[in-house]
Design an enzyme around this catalytic site. Sequence first.
Site, mmCIF file in Angstrom:
data_model
loop_
_atom_site.group_PDB
_atom_site.id
_atom_site.type_symbol
_atom_site.label_atom_id
_atom_site.label_comp_id
_atom_site.label_asym_id
_atom_site.label_seq_id
_atom_site.Cartn_x
_atom_site.Cartn_y
_atom_site.Cartn_z
ATOM 1 N N HIS A 184 0.482 -1.224 0.556
ATOM 2 C CA HIS A 184 0.118 0.024 -0.371
ATOM 3 C C HIS A 184 0.514 1.476 -0.357
ATOM 4 C CE1 HIS A 184 -2.907 2.983 1.476
ATOM 5 N NE2 HIS A 184 -3.740 2.377 0.673
ATOM 6 N N GLU A 238 -2.653 1.179 -7.346
ATOM 7 C CA GLU A 238 -3.420 2.750 -6.603
ATOM 8 C C GLU A 238 -2.838 4.057 -6.870
ATOM 9 O OE1 GLU A 238 -3.016 3.111 -2.488
ATOM 10 O OE2 GLU A 238 -1.736 1.409 -2.848
#
Length: 272
Positions: free
Chosen positions: A111, A189
């Site tokens: 992430h 992302e």
Amino acid sequence: MKKIYVNFKRFDIPTDFGGVNSLHPIKTWASDIIRELDGKLEDFKDIEFTFLFPETHLINALEENPKNIKIGTQGVYRHDVEKGKNFGAFTTFFPASAAKALGAKATLIGHCEERNNLKEIIKTVGGDEDKLHELLNASVKSAVNRGLDVLFAIGETVEEQDNWKEVLAKQLEIGLKDVDKDKITIAYEPVWAIGPGKVPPDKEYIQKIGKFIKEKTNLPVVYGGGLKADNAKMLSSIPEIDGGLIALTRFSGDIGFYPEEFLEIVNLYRGV
């Protein structure tokens, strides 16, 4: 099978302490959410749901024994317990063996917040960015070796956007090197678009990224920039995108994760 992930970040922190949790008592908020949603997801047979909790709330969530929700962690340490070697002396770190022993079935690795943390450390010691990918690769291997499903997040910053192909290719090649990919899903992302006031990528941009990742990996790809009510229908129409990652469901006023709004997003994604 479509995949929807929920990353609860640190939503356990109450508003009095600067967080966004004004809905549930801290000690029971994970079980409250599971109890409220698990039965309502019984009919969503076309979607696999994975909820990623802060590690201190795993037991609370797992004690509910959800039937329709897979419980996961927000990361695992790159080293793990080994018989006859390290017995688990990983103070402040969370090894994959601990997640597995608790009953977790999945984890999130790479992430942008984790990548930013590693970048700071590597920059401090004068290392290059390849080392970041190698460290994440070690975490992926640790998780897979323990039988955890891995949501592996990749993405480009605003400085990297012109060279997105090279950036994403390196994250995939090094991050997934020598990894058994049967348990891997990729989350894309767009780091350059995450945050207040940022303009999210359009359908064409997301589709070209999804196509590129699939050509490189032949793995499921979900949109990690935030599956929301206002983009659910658009994302569901992209054949290269197999689902999404939800965090907040409300971005103004009483910011937070609201179960009823989560169900609304899921229904919008399904075209209901």
